[in-house]
Enzyme design. Structure first.
Site, short mmCIF file in Angstrom:
data_model
loop_
_atom_site.label_atom_id
_atom_site.label_comp_id
_atom_site.label_asym_id
_atom_site.label_seq_id
_atom_site.Cartn_x
_atom_site.Cartn_y
_atom_site.Cartn_z
N ASP A 61 0.84 -1.19 0.14
CA ASP A 61 0.03 0.19 0.10
C ASP A 61 0.83 1.30 0.26
O ASP A 61 1.96 1.45 0.53
CB ASP A 61 -0.80 -0.07 1.25
CG ASP A 61 -1.97 0.99 1.19
OD1 ASP A 61 -2.29 1.46 -0.17
OD2 ASP A 61 -2.62 1.49 2.14
N HIS B 185 2.06 3.38 -9.12
CA HIS B 185 1.77 1.85 -9.43
C HIS B 185 2.94 1.08 -10.16
O HIS B 185 3.45 0.24 -9.78
CB HIS B 185 0.64 1.65 -9.97
CG HIS B 185 -0.71 1.94 -9.26
ND1 HIS B 185 -0.75 1.67 -7.96
CD2 HIS B 185 -1.76 2.69 -9.59
CE1 HIS B 185 -2.06 2.30 -7.45
NE2 HIS B 185 -2.43 2.61 -8.53
N LEU C 230 10.66 -20.34 -5.24
CA LEU C 230 9.60 -19.63 -4.59
C LEU C 230 8.41 -19.62 -5.19
O LEU C 230 8.20 -19.68 -6.55
CB LEU C 230 10.29 -18.16 -4.74
CG LEU C 230 9.16 -16.87 -4.08
CD1 LEU C 230 9.59 -16.84 -2.32
CD2 LEU C 230 9.43 -15.58 -4.71
N ARG D 118 -4.85 -1.82 8.77
CA ARG D 118 -6.15 -2.67 8.62
C ARG D 118 -5.79 -3.89 7.49
O ARG D 118 -4.83 -3.66 7.10
CB ARG D 118 -6.99 -1.71 8.04
CG ARG D 118 -6.76 -0.85 7.08
CD ARG D 118 -8.05 0.12 6.50
NE ARG D 118 -7.69 0.88 5.59
CZ ARG D 118 -7.50 2.11 5.56
NH1 ARG D 118 -7.77 2.97 6.67
NH2 ARG D 118 -7.28 2.77 4.52
C1 IPE Z 1 -5.36 -2.60 -0.28
O1 IPE Z 1 -5.06 -1.34 -0.48
C2 IPE Z 1 -5.32 -3.53 -1.43
C3 IPE Z 1 -3.95 -3.49 -2.17
C4 IPE Z 1 -2.87 -3.09 -1.46
C5 IPE Z 1 -4.17 -4.11 -3.49
P1 IPE Z 1 -6.30 -0.31 -0.41
O2 IPE Z 1 -5.43 1.08 -0.66
O3 IPE Z 1 -7.31 -0.52 -1.38
O4 IPE Z 1 -6.85 -0.32 0.96
P2 IPE Z 1 -7.90 0.70 1.72
O5 IPE Z 1 -8.98 0.99 0.74
O6 IPE Z 1 -7.20 1.99 1.92
O7 IPE Z 1 -8.37 -0.06 2.75
C1 IPE Z 2 -1.52 0.40 -3.38
O1 IPE Z 2 -1.34 1.68 -3.27
C2 IPE Z 2 -1.84 -0.34 -4.77
C3 IPE Z 2 -3.39 -0.66 -4.99
C4 IPE Z 2 -4.43 -0.52 -4.13
C5 IPE Z 2 -3.67 -1.11 -6.31
P1 IPE Z 2 -2.76 2.62 -3.41
O2 IPE Z 2 -2.94 2.87 -4.66
O3 IPE Z 2 -3.64 2.25 -2.38
O4 IPE Z 2 -1.95 3.93 -2.68
P2 IPE Z 2 -2.40 4.88 -1.84
O5 IPE Z 2 -3.09 4.38 -0.52
O6 IPE Z 2 -3.37 5.69 -2.57
O7 IPE Z 2 -1.30 5.75 -1.33
MG MG Z 3 -4.12 2.38 -0.56
#
Ligand code: IPE
Ligand code: IPE
Ligand code: MG
Length: 247
Positions: free
Chosen positions: A19, A36, A130, A186
């Site tokens: 995340d 990403h 792996l 979370r």
């Molecule tokens: C969790 O991250 C999903 C992935 C890392 C793929 P999110 O960014 O979607 O989670 P929330 O919405 O903040 O809980």
């Molecule tokens: C996690 O990074 C990747 C995915 C959920 C695909 P985020 O895109 O959720 O990054 P933030 O939380 O917005 O910084």
């Molecule tokens: Mg996120």
């Protein structure tokens, strides 16, 4: 002695909620997709670090059931990134002995992407260095429901063992260590069944900035923990072995 009560120095299975890509990009005035892309580069590094550390299974959360709710250009960008990553990375991962699996609901994915996922799984199925599970269109609740449905369809009794065996990660043991980067604490519907006894580790680093030191820190923190699985610490003992054998 119960193997399950040991905290082995190296976790056999590490799962990661990758995340923070969006915030990493925003801090640099870049579009979210650039975050990403950088996150994908980080994953390549973490695969290498995991193999070097002796981790047997690495499971990453790449796209959740709920991520469809993001703006459509971000969703299609993430789909495109996966497709490109498959083209670019599979031969090298395969040479390195990585077995690729893509736990998640494929029904909603484009047919071409589905075929690429299946081909990558087939091409790497015999690899043993792996197991890399890339959870894509995955949700813990989806997983439990699809498992329960398949047991019901086959008329099988629902037990802890049969349900576990019908889940999308039945080919690997439950995660020993779950790392979440990006400051949130979370689960976000990740491996909610499989994490019942995982050790949780939260890193403040945004995923593209997750460093080798931070990864090692998570592993060394894990090595210091005592996993009790419901027993008392006296029963488990300082080295993690079960010292009391009575039931
Ligand atoms: C969790 O991250 C999903 C992935 C890392 C793929 P999110 O960014 O979607 O989670 P929330 O919405 O903040 O809980
Ligand atoms: C996690 O990074 C990747 C995915 C959920 C695909 P985020 O895109 O959720 O990054 P933030 O939380 O917005 O910084
Ligand atoms: Mg996120």
């Amino acid at each position: 002695m119960s193997v399950t009560s040991c905290t082995d120095a190296v976790p056999r299975h590490v799962a990661i909620v990758m995340d923070g890509n969006g915030r990493w990009a925003r801090q640099r005035m870049m579009p979210r997709l650039a975050g990403h892309r950088q996150g994908l580069e980080k994953l390549r590094e973490v695969v290498r670090w995991s193999m070097e550390a002796g981790v047997a299974v690495l499971t990453v959360f790449a796209f959740s059931s709920e991520n469809w709710q993001r703006p459509t250009d971000e969703v299609s960008g993430l789909m495109g990134l996966l497709a490109k990553a498959l083209d670019r990375e599979v031969p090298e991962l395969s040479r390195a002995g990585v077995r690729l699996c893509f736990p998640g609901d494929r029904e909603a994915l484009a047919p071409a992407l589905r075929r690429s996922l299946e081909a990558a799984e087939a091409q790497t199925a015999a690899n043993e260095a792996l197991v890399l599970n890339v959870c894509f269109n995955y949700g813990g609740r989806w997983d439990i429901i699809q498992a329960a449905r398949s047991l019901a369809q086959r008329g099988e009794p629902i037990t802890e063992a049969s349900l576990s065996a019908a889940l999308a990660l039945a080919h690997v043991p439950d995660p020993d260590l779950v790392i979440r980067t990006g400051r949130e604490q979370r689960l976000s519907n990740f491996l909610i069944w499989q994490m019942a006894y995982s050790e949780l580790y939260f890193s403040d680093a945004l995923w593209p900035a997750f460093s080798r030191e931070a990864f090692q820190q998570a592993l060394s923190d894990f090595a210091r923990r005592q996993r009790r699985f419901g027993r008392t610490s006296e029963q488990v003992g300082s080295a993690g072995q079960v010292v009391a054998s009575e039931a």
